[in-house]
Design a protein around this motif. Structure first.
Motif, PDB file in Angstrom:
ATOM      1  N   ASP A 226       0.787  -1.197  -0.025  1.00  0.00           N
ATOM      2  CA  ASP A 226      -0.058   0.010  -0.031  1.00  0.00           C
ATOM      3  C   ASP A 226       0.977   1.144   0.144  1.00  0.00           C
ATOM      4  O   ASP A 226       1.914   1.419   0.874  1.00  0.00           O
ATOM      5  CB  ASP A 226      -1.120   0.119   1.171  1.00  0.00           C
ATOM      6  CG  ASP A 226      -2.148   1.122   1.137  1.00  0.00           C
ATOM      7  OD1 ASP A 226      -2.522   1.482  -0.033  1.00  0.00           O
ATOM      8  OD2 ASP A 226      -2.190   1.679   2.385  1.00  0.00           O
ATOM      9  N   GLY A 227       0.572   2.059  -0.837  1.00  0.00           N
ATOM     10  CA  GLY A 227       1.195   3.493  -0.961  1.00  0.00           C
ATOM     11  C   GLY A 227       2.573   3.112  -1.623  1.00  0.00           C
ATOM     12  O   GLY A 227       3.441   4.427  -1.690  1.00  0.00           O
ATOM     13  N   VAL A 228       3.053   2.150  -2.250  1.00  0.00           N
ATOM     14  CA  VAL A 228       4.346   1.929  -3.164  1.00  0.00           C
ATOM     15  C   VAL A 228       4.224   1.666  -4.309  1.00  0.00           C
ATOM     16  O   VAL A 228       3.343   0.816  -4.564  1.00  0.00           O
ATOM     17  CB  VAL A 228       5.013   0.941  -2.209  1.00  0.00           C
ATOM     18  CG1 VAL A 228       6.228   0.780  -2.945  1.00  0.00           C
ATOM     19  CG2 VAL A 228       5.317   1.152  -0.735  1.00  0.00           C
ATOM     20  N   LEU A 229       4.996   2.368  -5.026  1.00  0.00           N
ATOM     21  CA  LEU A 229       5.005   2.296  -6.799  1.00  0.00           C
ATOM     22  C   LEU A 229       6.174   1.981  -7.013  1.00  0.00           C
ATOM     23  O   LEU A 229       7.151   2.451  -6.964  1.00  0.00           O
ATOM     24  CB  LEU A 229       4.535   3.601  -7.414  1.00  0.00           C
ATOM     25  CG  LEU A 229       4.636   3.553  -8.710  1.00  0.00           C
ATOM     26  CD1 LEU A 229       3.639   2.861  -9.176  1.00  0.00           C
ATOM     27  CD2 LEU A 229       4.365   5.077  -9.361  1.00  0.00           C
ATOM     28  N   ASP A 230       6.440   0.704  -7.753  1.00  0.00           N
ATOM     29  CA  ASP A 230       7.454  -0.155  -8.298  1.00  0.00           C
ATOM     30  C   ASP A 230       7.355   0.112  -9.758  1.00  0.00           C
ATOM     31  O   ASP A 230       6.340   0.113 -10.576  1.00  0.00           O
ATOM     32  CB  ASP A 230       7.438  -1.399  -7.976  1.00  0.00           C
ATOM     33  CG  ASP A 230       7.698  -1.574  -6.318  1.00  0.00           C
ATOM     34  OD1 ASP A 230       8.614  -0.968  -5.793  1.00  0.00           O
ATOM     35  OD2 ASP A 230       6.895  -2.862  -5.799  1.00  0.00           O
ATOM     36  N   LEU A 231       8.658   0.619 -10.371  1.00  0.00           N
ATOM     37  CA  LEU A 231       8.754   0.812 -11.780  1.00  0.00           C
ATOM     38  C   LEU A 231       9.910   0.087 -12.025  1.00  0.00           C
ATOM     39  O   LEU A 231      10.798   0.698 -12.438  1.00  0.00           O
ATOM     40  CB  LEU A 231       8.854   2.278 -12.035  1.00  0.00           C
ATOM     41  CG  LEU A 231       7.748   3.423 -11.699  1.00  0.00           C
ATOM     42  CD1 LEU A 231       8.114   4.745 -11.992  1.00  0.00           C
ATOM     43  CD2 LEU A 231       6.378   3.015 -12.471  1.00  0.00           C
ATOM     44  N   PRO A 232       9.853  -1.145 -11.934  1.00  0.00           N
ATOM     45  CA  PRO A 232      11.042  -2.009 -12.484  1.00  0.00           C
ATOM     46  C   PRO A 232      11.236  -1.995 -13.844  1.00  0.00           C
ATOM     47  O   PRO A 232      10.418  -1.939 -14.713  1.00  0.00           O
ATOM     48  CB  PRO A 232      10.716  -3.526 -11.859  1.00  0.00           C
ATOM     49  CG  PRO A 232       9.106  -3.693 -12.016  1.00  0.00           C
ATOM     50  CD  PRO A 232       8.731  -1.981 -11.557  1.00  0.00           C
ATOM     51  N   VAL A 233      12.672  -2.212 -14.319  1.00  0.00           N
ATOM     52  CA  VAL A 233      13.039  -2.398 -15.471  1.00  0.00           C
ATOM     53  C   VAL A 233      14.112  -3.560 -15.569  1.00  0.00           C
ATOM     54  O   VAL A 233      14.981  -3.694 -14.850  1.00  0.00           O
ATOM     55  CB  VAL A 233      13.841  -1.186 -16.072  1.00  0.00           C
ATOM     56  CG1 VAL A 233      14.625  -1.351 -17.484  1.00  0.00           C
ATOM     57  CG2 VAL A 233      12.999   0.072 -16.023  1.00  0.00           C
ATOM     58  N   GLY A 234      13.764  -4.558 -16.294  1.00  0.00           N
ATOM     59  CA  GLY A 234      14.606  -5.831 -16.260  1.00  0.00           C
ATOM     60  C   GLY A 234      14.357  -6.539 -14.852  1.00  0.00           C
ATOM     61  O   GLY A 234      15.154  -7.233 -14.385  1.00  0.00           O
ATOM     62  N   SER A 235      12.959  -6.359 -14.326  1.00  0.00           N
ATOM     63  CA  SER A 235      12.873  -7.049 -12.965  1.00  0.00           C
ATOM     64  C   SER A 235      13.746  -6.434 -11.906  1.00  0.00           C
ATOM     65  O   SER A 235      13.780  -7.045 -10.914  1.00  0.00           O
ATOM     66  CB  SER A 235      12.985  -8.663 -13.042  1.00  0.00           C
ATOM     67  OG  SER A 235      12.033  -9.128 -14.136  1.00  0.00           O
TER      68      SER A 235
END
Length: 292
Positions: A226-235
């Motif tokens: 909750d309240g966390v945004l992950d923007l992974p690239v290549g995991s």
């Protein structure tokens, strides 16, 4: 003698909204039906003539009603053409259409070795390098699959045409995802950090709202935090920003959520971290505070 009262602005607005809601409801019924008829025709199944006539009539009436309401919003109510379209077309449909158009535009920019132009004085940080091999390899596999299916389905021309169109679109979609990441980098201006991922994430964070910024290499992410945004690239993500005030993130279909922690990745994460730290240090003490 009793005088008739003219409807006020709010009453008129309520009456004008009813046709729009009704038209949207009809759209949700007519468009899927028209697509179903189209698929049947492409597959060689011809529905009864009355069904075809009813479907075509309904679709033409829907287009006529949409055009009439568009002109009313544009000419009589003073809306811009873009505002009128937003009133008539459901938001998720507009978001998806915009996403596809931005992907195709990114492909053109990538082919021309160009990128989305940064603003004056903005620093640019790429983030597509670590996923290039995976996405381009997947695109190559899709091309091989397209050629194989095209050879196998030659005896069935209609099915061959449908599958070929879907396969070509899939290839464009996969390569377009990499092109969008390559041509839409993260940017840092004097007051704002802009984080992007392909064409469906574009998050602007005021620098004074960044409470801390750190280098943190992570390869596992719990998408339900909750309240966390992950923007992974290549995991993987390599930078973590903790915010003093939450920002609003908009999803692919227009859904929003408020986040106080953002994790992202950059090709040169340490350089980006240093640039963000310097930019925060240059803010007035009342705005930026002490960088972390």
């Amino acid at each position: 003698m009793m005088r008739l009262r003219r409807p006020g602005p709010m009453m008129r607005l309520g009456w004008m909204r009813q046709p729009r809601r009704l038209l949207r409801g009809v759209t949700y019924l007519v468009v899927p039906g028209e697509l179903t008829l189209l698929v049947c025709l492409l597959a060689g199944l011809r529905p009864p003539a009355p069904v075809l006539a009813a479907g075509e009539a309904a679709f033409l009436l829907l287009l006529t009603a949409e055009a009439a309401l568009f002109l009313r919003l544009w000419r009589r109510e003073g809306r811009t053409p873009r505002e009128a379209v937003c009133e008539l077309v459901p938001r998720p449909v507009l978001r998806l259409a915009g996403h596809e158009l931005r992907l195709m535009w990114s492909l053109l920019l990538w082919a021309a070795r160009r990128r989305s132009a940064p603003g004056p004085g903005e620093q640019v940080f790429g983030h597509a390098r670590d996923q290039a091999g995976l996405l381009l390899g997947l695109g190559f596999v899709c091309i091989v699959e397209t050629v194989a299916m095209s050879y196998l389905l030659r005896p069935w021309p209609v099915l061959h045409a449908v599958i070929l169109a879907l396969d070509v679109y899939t290839v464009l979609l996969v390569v377009g995802l990499h092109a969008a990441s390559a041509t839409r980098p993260h940017t840092l201006s004097e007051h704002t950090l802009r984080l992007r991922r392909a064409t469906h994430v574009d998050l602007r964070i005021p620098l004074e709202w960044i409470a801390s910024a750190s280098y943190q290499l992570l390869s596992t992410h719990d998408g339900k935090e909750d309240g966390v945004l992950d923007l992974p690239v290549g995991s993987q993500t390599s930078l973590t920003f903790t915010l003093s005030e939450p920002v609003e993130s908009v999803g692919l279909l227009g859904g929003t959520r408020r986040v106080h922690t953002v994790r992202c990745h950059a090709d040169d994460a340490l350089s980006m971290l240093q640039a963000v730290t310097r930019a925060r240090s240059a803010l007035p003490p009342s705005r930026g505070g002490q960088p972390s």
